[in-house]
Design an enzyme around this catalytic site. Structure first.
Site, PDB file in Angstrom:
ATOM      1  CG  HIS A 113      -8.847   2.168  -5.843  1.00 54.80           C
ATOM      2  ND1 HIS A 113      -9.953   1.723  -4.987  1.00 54.80           N
ATOM      3  CD2 HIS A 113      -8.972   3.453  -6.377  1.00 54.80           C
ATOM      4  CE1 HIS A 113     -10.713   2.822  -4.914  1.00 54.80           C
ATOM      5  NE2 HIS A 113     -10.333   3.957  -5.665  1.00 54.80           N
ATOM      6  CB  CYS A 125      -9.324  -3.623   1.661  1.00 54.30           C
ATOM      7  SG  CYS A 125     -10.671  -3.154   2.718  1.00 54.30           S
ATOM      8  CG  MET A 148     -17.102  -4.521  -3.360  1.00 50.88           C
ATOM      9  SD  MET A 148     -18.278  -2.645  -3.534  1.00 50.88           S
ATOM     10  CE  MET A 148     -19.338  -3.310  -4.131  1.00 50.88           C
ATOM     11  CG  LEU A 149     -14.910  -6.316   3.779  1.00 48.27           C
ATOM     12  CD1 LEU A 149     -13.967  -5.679   4.512  1.00 48.27           C
ATOM     13  CD2 LEU A 149     -14.707  -7.904   3.805  1.00 48.27           C
ATOM     14  N   GLY A 154     -17.114  -1.363  -9.028  1.00 42.94           N
ATOM     15  CA  GLY A 154     -17.770  -1.822  -7.642  1.00 42.94           C
ATOM     16  C   GLY A 154     -18.982  -1.228  -7.203  1.00 42.94           C
ATOM     17  CE  LYS A 211     -10.071  -3.250  -6.221  1.00 45.83           C
ATOM     18  NZ  LYS A 211      -9.785  -2.386  -5.378  1.00 45.83           N
ATOM     19  N   GLY A 234     -11.618   2.467  -9.815  1.00 50.61           N
ATOM     20  CA  GLY A 234     -11.947   3.700  -8.834  1.00 50.61           C
ATOM     21  C   GLY A 234     -12.668   4.948  -9.672  1.00 50.61           C
TER      22      GLY A 234
END
Length: 314
Positions: A154, A83, A1-2, A217, A122, A195
């Site tokens: 995820h 990520c 979530m950058l 997310g 995570k 996910g």
């Protein structure tokens, strides 16, 4: 979530749910320790409970970043091993660390030793040509050995070559069953799943399967009322009324005023509000109005909310 879950976003989401655990966008340990970017740690007291998400692969540096996060009051420090973005790969952190679970364990152990704040991780179920049935247990073994008790998985592989970050969120197939098997294999761990989860119905179904938690997310960002507005009642069992989007829109004025007082542009805060009325009458009016006043004032925002209330009354 950058670039998404900044403090303004989290303050908005906290108004929708008092109990959901919120996460920062990923902050690199290098930016904090070597770059002096302590402004990235800023958050408001009303964001609690809130977790700082770190990216990095140097145990000493991550330990120092953990102390910095703990000192300013974060409720949890999370190491991102999931990520898949290019800038994350080039820095040797994020999902690429699935290839070196021993290093992940060293990082987590150093972070855990650095403060009393809970450290979590995570991860993905694997990357590239790894076999998830081997890669995920290897990561969980490393986390457990480091003293970690909470993990979010995820439930997709990440392909570091050949797929974009967006494609990595959609193309690799989900394998909730594999993650569910880890619950029995690692009873001492609290395992949450992430996910492809877009609704509270889906979240409730996964919790009913035995997962200890569910992380959502992008759906929480794009349809925040649907995901967060009833979460306190349906997920956490409180008697708090479900969020009213019109009341929330009015309450957001305080966030707008604070952002503008710091010298920010209106669009810098209202971009997070675009999905507040998603799926409802007035959603298009709301999105268009916010988009058409990127450099507006707090009075402009108040006028928009007033117009929204008039449309509701009509």
């Amino acid at each position: 979530m950058l670039d998404w879950t900044d403090s303004n976003c989290r303050q908005f989401h906290r108004r929708l749910s008092q109990h959901a655990l919120l996460y920062t966008e990923m902050v690199t340990s290098a930016a904090l320790v070597r770059g002096g970017a302590t402004h990235l740690l800023r958050f408001e007291p009303d964001e609690h409970p809130v977790a700082l998400q770190l990216g990095g692969s140097d145990p000493t540096e991550l330990a120092q970043a953990t102390r910095m996060g703990a000192d300013v009051g974060y409720d949890e420090i999370n190491l991102n091993v999931g990520c898949p973005s290019d800038r994350v790969q080039s820095g040797c952190f994020g999902a690429v660390l699935m290839k070196t679970p021993e290093l992940v364990g060293e990082c987590l152990a150093a972070m855990k030793a650095a403060s009393d704040v809970e450290v979590t991780v995570k991860c993905r179920i694997g990357v590239d040509d790894q076999h998830p049935e081997e890669a995920l247990p290897a990561l969980l073994d490393a986390a457990r050995a480091a003293g970690i008790r909470r993990v979010t998985v995820h439930a997709r592989k990440a392909w570091l070559q050949g797929l974009s970050p967006k494609e990595n969120r959609e193309i690799p197939p989900l394998d909730y069953d594999l993650v569910a098997r880890m619950i029995a294999a690692y009873p001492e761990l609290s395992i949450s799943v992430n996910g492809g989860i877009a609704t509270l119905d889906e979240a409730e179904a996964l919790l009913a399967r035995g997962f200890d938690g569910v992380m959502i997310g992008r759906a929480a960002y794009h349809t925040p009322l649907d995901v967060l507005g009833a979460a306190d009642r349906r997920i956490f069992g409180t008697d708090r009324p479900d969020a009213d989007p019109f009341e929330i829109a009015e309450d957001l004025t305080a966030i707008v005023e604070a952002h503008l007082a710091r010298g920010g542009r209106l669009i810098g805060v209202t971009r997070h509000f675009l999905g507040l009325f998603a799926g409802m009458t007035g959603a298009r009016f709301w999105r268009r109005a916010l988009s058409e006043m990127p450099n507006g004032t707090a009075d402009d925002y108040r006028a928009l909310v007033a117009g929204l209330m008039e449309r509701r009354a009509a």
